[in-house]
Motif scaffolding. Structure first.
Motif, mmCIF file in Angstrom:
data_model
loop_
_atom_site.group_PDB
_atom_site.id
_atom_site.type_symbol
_atom_site.label_atom_id
_atom_site.label_comp_id
_atom_site.label_asym_id
_atom_site.label_seq_id
_atom_site.Cartn_x
_atom_site.Cartn_y
_atom_site.Cartn_z
ATOM 1 N N THR A 35 106.383 -4.082 83.604
ATOM 2 C CA THR A 35 106.433 -5.427 84.192
ATOM 3 C C THR A 35 106.818 -6.468 83.150
ATOM 4 O OG1 THR A 35 104.744 -4.826 85.817
ATOM 5 C CG2 THR A 35 105.103 -7.173 85.425
ATOM 6 N N SER A 36 106.182 -6.407 81.989
ATOM 7 C CA SER A 36 106.429 -7.404 80.952
ATOM 8 C C SER A 36 107.819 -7.271 80.345
ATOM 9 C CB SER A 36 105.374 -7.281 79.845
ATOM 10 O OG SER A 36 104.082 -7.492 80.369
ATOM 11 N N GLY A 37 108.365 -6.062 80.346
ATOM 12 C CA GLY A 37 109.684 -5.838 79.766
ATOM 13 C C GLY A 37 110.835 -6.006 80.722
ATOM 14 N N SER A 38 110.557 -6.421 81.956
ATOM 15 C CA SER A 38 111.615 -6.503 82.967
ATOM 16 C C SER A 38 112.710 -7.505 82.592
ATOM 17 C CB SER A 38 111.025 -6.866 84.341
ATOM 18 O OG SER A 38 110.367 -8.122 84.286
ATOM 19 N N LYS A 39 112.330 -8.609 81.963
ATOM 20 C CA LYS A 39 113.315 -9.622 81.560
ATOM 21 C C LYS A 39 114.283 -9.057 80.522
ATOM 22 C CE LYS A 39 113.466 -14.257 79.475
ATOM 23 N NZ LYS A 39 112.632 -15.322 78.867
ATOM 24 N N LEU A 40 113.734 -8.321 79.559
ATOM 25 C CA LEU A 40 114.566 -7.686 78.536
ATOM 26 C C LEU A 40 115.531 -6.698 79.169
ATOM 27 C CD1 LEU A 40 115.388 -6.689 75.695
ATOM 28 C CD2 LEU A 40 113.343 -5.228 75.734
ATOM 29 N N MET A 41 115.016 -5.854 80.066
ATOM 30 C CA MET A 41 115.866 -4.824 80.658
ATOM 31 C C MET A 41 116.938 -5.430 81.560
ATOM 32 S SD MET A 41 114.770 -2.322 79.079
ATOM 33 C CE MET A 41 116.003 -1.241 79.794
ATOM 34 N N GLN A 42 116.618 -6.517 82.240
ATOM 35 C CA GLN A 42 117.618 -7.194 83.069
ATOM 36 C C GLN A 42 118.761 -7.719 82.210
ATOM 37 O OE1 GLN A 42 115.491 -10.203 85.272
ATOM 38 N NE2 GLN A 42 114.362 -8.697 86.481
ATOM 39 N N PHE A 43 118.419 -8.277 81.041
ATOM 40 C CA PHE A 43 119.472 -8.773 80.154
ATOM 41 C C PHE A 43 120.334 -7.632 79.636
ATOM 42 C CE2 PHE A 43 121.041 -9.414 75.845
ATOM 43 C CZ PHE A 43 121.895 -10.492 76.061
ATOM 44 N N LEU A 44 119.705 -6.573 79.122
ATOM 45 C CA LEU A 44 120.465 -5.447 78.581
ATOM 46 C C LEU A 44 121.361 -4.823 79.651
ATOM 47 C CD1 LEU A 44 117.744 -3.709 76.359
ATOM 48 C CD2 LEU A 44 119.657 -5.127 75.592
ATOM 49 N N ASP A 45 120.833 -4.699 80.850
ATOM 50 C CA ASP A 45 121.630 -4.143 81.945
ATOM 51 C C ASP A 45 122.787 -5.081 82.298
ATOM 52 O OD1 ASP A 45 122.212 -2.214 83.953
ATOM 53 O OD2 ASP A 45 121.227 -3.467 85.452
ATOM 54 N N GLY A 46 122.516 -6.384 82.264
ATOM 55 C CA GLY A 46 123.536 -7.368 82.622
ATOM 56 C C GLY A 46 124.724 -7.388 81.685
ATOM 57 N N VAL A 47 124.523 -7.024 80.408
ATOM 58 C CA VAL A 47 125.634 -6.994 79.448
ATOM 59 C C VAL A 47 126.190 -5.588 79.271
ATOM 60 C CG1 VAL A 47 124.902 -9.071 78.212
ATOM 61 C CG2 VAL A 47 124.078 -6.823 77.439
ATOM 62 N N MET A 51 106.738 -10.254 74.405
ATOM 63 C CA MET A 51 106.114 -10.043 75.717
ATOM 64 C C MET A 51 104.606 -9.813 75.577
ATOM 65 S SD MET A 51 107.531 -6.238 76.741
ATOM 66 C CE MET A 51 106.796 -4.726 76.072
ATOM 67 N N MET A 52 104.179 -9.251 74.436
ATOM 68 C CA MET A 52 102.747 -9.087 74.194
ATOM 69 C C MET A 52 102.113 -10.389 73.730
ATOM 70 S SD MET A 52 102.648 -5.522 72.054
ATOM 71 C CE MET A 52 103.110 -3.938 72.763
ATOM 72 N N GLN A 53 102.769 -11.024 72.766
ATOM 73 C CA GLN A 53 102.148 -12.169 72.108
ATOM 74 C C GLN A 53 102.031 -13.398 73.003
ATOM 75 O OE1 GLN A 53 104.615 -12.257 68.530
ATOM 76 N NE2 GLN A 53 102.894 -11.458 67.350
ATOM 77 N N ARG A 54 102.854 -13.481 74.019
ATOM 78 C CA ARG A 54 102.713 -14.592 74.973
ATOM 79 C C ARG A 54 101.355 -14.530 75.674
ATOM 80 N NH1 ARG A 54 106.903 -17.941 75.984
ATOM 81 N NH2 ARG A 54 108.854 -17.358 74.943
#
Length: 298
Positions: A269-281, A170-173
């Motif tokens: 904000t940048s970590g929202s995609k990661l947290m959505q995945f972890l929450d989804g599983v 998320m940082m390196q992008r």
């Protein structure tokens, strides 16, 4: 019947990723111009990702001080990435040790280990080329990593790997696209992002397979272990020593960084995609939420 479908799905994923690796992989010793001069007017990382960006201290700093600070912060990020890559390689090798070496799953895992070897050397070389100290996690966390790395098992192993890689990603992008940033940082970030996309896909699908049908008790363990990994990686990302090494008042800098709302919002904000995945599983819940909140991902 179910086991057959799962194995087939795993093999299909691995086959696709192996094909992708064959088409596009990078050798950092060739792709990065290690002999190029280090520009004096380029940041070490995207300034908006600096832990002091948006603070009163940042506004008081000269352009030269900001550039120097971000070089140290970039070196700290790279050194933590290197530390975790080594833990990741250990986990992958242990996980495939007793598996069928003819399987595409094992072959991609070994391909990933080869990638991570190159990334580790790349991170080490980048810090050296920028003439920065060798940072890394706090010595206590480093020692704990040696012990904790031996307990990577099942879903928590792949979830931990994926989470740590996503944090760097998320940082390196942002780093790789930012022309204000040192060419070495940009190229290193680009190589890591492009190759880690395969590794993240591999880990995400493996987490989904291994967490399926987990008991309540196992789910609690998986949640806490994954959250602990994320917590310690995030806490280790920028060592406090960077402020003193960059010529700043370390106490004031650390205090302003700790209360920096801009940085917290950027991480969330940048970590929202990661947290959505972890929450989804099902890997977010209970005490794990407190750890995620403490590193501003929730």
């Amino acid at each position: 019947m179910t086991a057959s479908i799962v194995v087939s799905d795993r093999e299909e994923t691995a086959q696709r990723l192996l094909a992708s690796s064959a088409r596009k992989s990078y050798d950092p010793m060739v792709e990065v111009d290690w002999e190029a001069p280090i520009p004096d007017d380029k940041f070490g990382l995207t300034p908006e990702w600096s832990t002091l960006y948006g603070t009163a201290l940042w506004d008081e700093m000269t352009e030269e001080q900001k550039i120097e600070l971000t070089k140290h912060e970039a070196a700290s990020v790279s050194s933590v990435g290197l530390w975790f890559e080594i833990l990741l390689m250990q986990m992958l090798l242990r996980d495939v040790y007793g598996r069928d070496k003819h399987s595409r799953h094992v072959q991609f895992a070994l391909t990933e280990v080869a990638d991570e070897c190159r990334h580790s050397v790349m991170f080490a070389r980048a810090g050296e080329r920028l003439n920065m100290p060798s940072y890394g996690p706090h010595p206590v966390i480093h020692k704990l990593g040696r012990i904790w790395g031996g307990f990577f098992r099942g879903a928590n192993a792949y979830a931990s790997v994926m989470a740590a890689e996503e944090i760097l990603d998320m940082m390196q992008r942002d780093f790789m696209k930012d022309e204000r940033v040192q060419p070495i940082t940009r190229t290193v970030s680009k190589i890591h992002v492009l190759e880690e996309a395969r590794h993240i896909r591999f880990a995400r699908e493996e987490v989904g397979r291994r967490i399926q049908g987990a008991s309540w008790a196992r789910l609690q363990i998986e949640r806490l272990n994954t959250a602990a990994v994320v917590y310690f990686v995030m806490k280790s990302m920028i060592r406090k020593e960077v402020y003193e090494n960059a010529g700043l008042d370390p106490k004031r800098a650390a205090a302003e960084a700790k209360s920096n709302q801009h940085y917290k919002d950027t991480v969330r904000t940048s970590g929202s995609k990661l947290m959505q995945f972890l929450d989804g599983v099902g890997l977010v819940g209970g005490p794990s939420k407190r750890l995620y909140k403490r590193v501003h991902l929730l």
